[in-house]
Design a protein around this motif. Structure first.
Motif, PDB file in Angstrom:
ATOM      1  N   ALA A 116      49.832   1.486  -4.601  1.00 13.66           N
ATOM      2  CA  ALA A 116      48.631   0.812  -4.103  1.00 13.66           C
ATOM      3  C   ALA A 116      47.422   1.738  -4.163  1.00 13.66           C
ATOM      4  CB  ALA A 116      48.854   0.339  -2.670  1.00 13.66           C
ATOM      5  N   GLY A 117      47.647   3.035  -3.969  1.00 15.76           N
ATOM      6  CA  GLY A 117      46.559   3.997  -4.051  1.00 15.76           C
ATOM      7  C   GLY A 117      45.920   4.039  -5.419  1.00 15.76           C
ATOM      8  N   TYR A 137      45.801   1.459  -7.550  1.00 17.21           N
ATOM      9  CA  TYR A 137      45.014   0.228  -7.664  1.00 17.21           C
ATOM     10  C   TYR A 137      43.656   0.398  -6.993  1.00 17.21           C
ATOM     11  CZ  TYR A 137      48.801  -2.762  -9.433  1.00 17.21           C
ATOM     12  OH  TYR A 137      49.769  -3.338 -10.209  1.00 17.21           O
ATOM     13  N   ILE A 138      43.682   0.957  -5.775  1.00 16.12           N
ATOM     14  CA  ILE A 138      42.448   1.144  -5.021  1.00 16.12           C
ATOM     15  C   ILE A 138      41.529   2.128  -5.734  1.00 16.12           C
ATOM     16  CG2 ILE A 138      41.508   2.080  -2.863  1.00 16.12           C
ATOM     17  CD1 ILE A 138      43.989   0.946  -1.474  1.00 16.12           C
ATOM     18  N   LEU A 190      37.572   1.728  -6.795  1.00 17.94           N
ATOM     19  CA  LEU A 190      36.562   2.626  -6.246  1.00 17.94           C
ATOM     20  C   LEU A 190      35.787   3.338  -7.345  1.00 17.94           C
ATOM     21  CD1 LEU A 190      38.580   4.169  -3.267  1.00 17.94           C
ATOM     22  CD2 LEU A 190      36.658   2.582  -3.107  1.00 17.94           C
ATOM     23  N   ALA A 202      39.480   6.631   1.716  1.00 21.66           N
ATOM     24  CA  ALA A 202      40.223   5.393   1.458  1.00 21.66           C
ATOM     25  C   ALA A 202      41.687   5.676   1.139  1.00 21.66           C
ATOM     26  CB  ALA A 202      39.567   4.621   0.319  1.00 21.66           C
ATOM     27  N   GLU A 203      41.923   6.669   0.295  1.00 24.42           N
ATOM     28  CA  GLU A 203      43.295   7.003  -0.077  1.00 24.42           C
ATOM     29  C   GLU A 203      44.078   7.552   1.117  1.00 24.42           C
ATOM     30  OE1 GLU A 203      44.808   6.345  -2.780  1.00 24.42           O
ATOM     31  OE2 GLU A 203      43.154   5.742  -4.077  1.00 24.42           O
ATOM     32  N   VAL A 232      45.095   4.588   3.312  1.00 21.31           N
ATOM     33  CA  VAL A 232      46.122   3.750   2.687  1.00 21.31           C
ATOM     34  C   VAL A 232      47.479   4.442   2.685  1.00 21.31           C
ATOM     35  CG1 VAL A 232      46.872   2.745   0.489  1.00 21.31           C
ATOM     36  CG2 VAL A 232      44.524   2.447   1.259  1.00 21.31           C
ATOM     37  N   ASN A 265      38.930  -6.116   3.734  1.00 21.29           N
ATOM     38  CA  ASN A 265      39.337  -4.771   3.331  1.00 21.29           C
ATOM     39  C   ASN A 265      40.138  -4.043   4.408  1.00 21.29           C
ATOM     40  OD1 ASN A 265      38.021  -5.098   0.893  1.00 21.29           O
ATOM     41  ND2 ASN A 265      36.126  -4.152   1.610  1.00 21.29           N
TER      42      ASN A 265
END
Length: 248
Positions: free
Chosen positions: A60-61, A63-64, A68, A81-82, A85, A221
């Motif tokens: 998922a990191g 993808y994010i 970003l 953000a990472e 998550v 989010n």
């Protein structure tokens, strides 16, 4: 990596590792391909998916990160953000301290390769009597990593082909594979442990987060972050109370 996993005398253990990790193979191919598709569709070359899958390997990191970077986010924003998550991996690591204690040279790689799916496998898999913990658990983690790399690269190459022939509309819905994979892993965990408390708490926390979003009290989010925070908090309270009762 050590050649231990490839030696003829350990072929039976290697086959066992392949069998244990086979559900992850199908899941990672399915959810890795959308990442490869997405990163090429965002304008990056296909080999970026290979590099990120080898050295970042965050699911998922990743993808994010693509979203970003594409939006022009700063490195500080990406870092925060990472961290949010992937902060759950702290709990994963703490719960595997004893299991990784005698893993030797494999330990750094096992820590790096500890994804949600690999964690589920390692916590539900017992060490065979004739196996060493490092090579056995390390082989499972390495196979999962290779599955993810293959899925991401296949997706990136496929996106180049789809964009060339104007067929990108046929990939809609592929991202549901991630949900399906987690459902399969959850069922296997429940069957093995017969412990229904964590999944019930997780489902309830996720439901609460979605309801808060639906009524306009929670930004989209923050759904995952709120669900994880609520679930971990409730689980700590419940397990902490049970542990206290057992020790008294």
């Amino acid at each position: 990596m050590e050649v231990y996993i490839l030696s003829p005398m350990n072929s039976a253990l290697f086959k066992q590792c392949v069998k244990i990790s086979s559900p992850i193979f199908f899941g990672y191919i399915a959810i890795g391909m959308p990442f490869g598709l997405m990163i090429v569709n965002a304008g990056y070359p296909w080999w970026i998916s290979l590099v990120m899958s080898i050295f970042m390997y965050a699911g998922a990191g990743q993808y994010i990160a693509v979203g970003l970077f594409a939006s022009g986010a700063s490195l500080a924003e990406v870092f925060i953000a990472e961290l949010l998550v992937n902060i759950r991996h702290i709990v994963y690591g703490l719960s595997l301290i004893d299991k990784f204690k005698n893993c030797g040279k494999w330990k750094p790689y096992l820590i790096f390769a500890l994804t949600d799916e690999t964690y589920a496998l390692l916590t539900s898999t017992d060490l065979p009597p004739d196996a060493e913990p490092g090579p056995f658990f390390g082989t499972i983690a390495l196979l999962d990593h290779l599955y993810w790399i293959c899925g991401c690269v296949l997706g990136a190459v496929a996106c180049n082909i789809l964009l060339h022939f104007n067929l990108s509309q046929y990939i809609a819905g592929v991202d549901f594979a991630l949900t399906a994979l987690f459902v399969v892993i959850l069922i296997e965990q429940i069957k093995k442990t017969q412990d229904y408390i964590p999944p019930v708490i997780g489902i309830a926390a996720g439901t609460i987060a979605v309801v808060l979003f639906k009524v306009g009290l929670l930004p989209v989010n923050n759904i995952l972050l709120v669900a994880i925070t609520v679930a971990i908090t409730v689980l700590i309270l419940v397990r902490g109370r049970n542990l206290k009762e057992q020790t008294e």
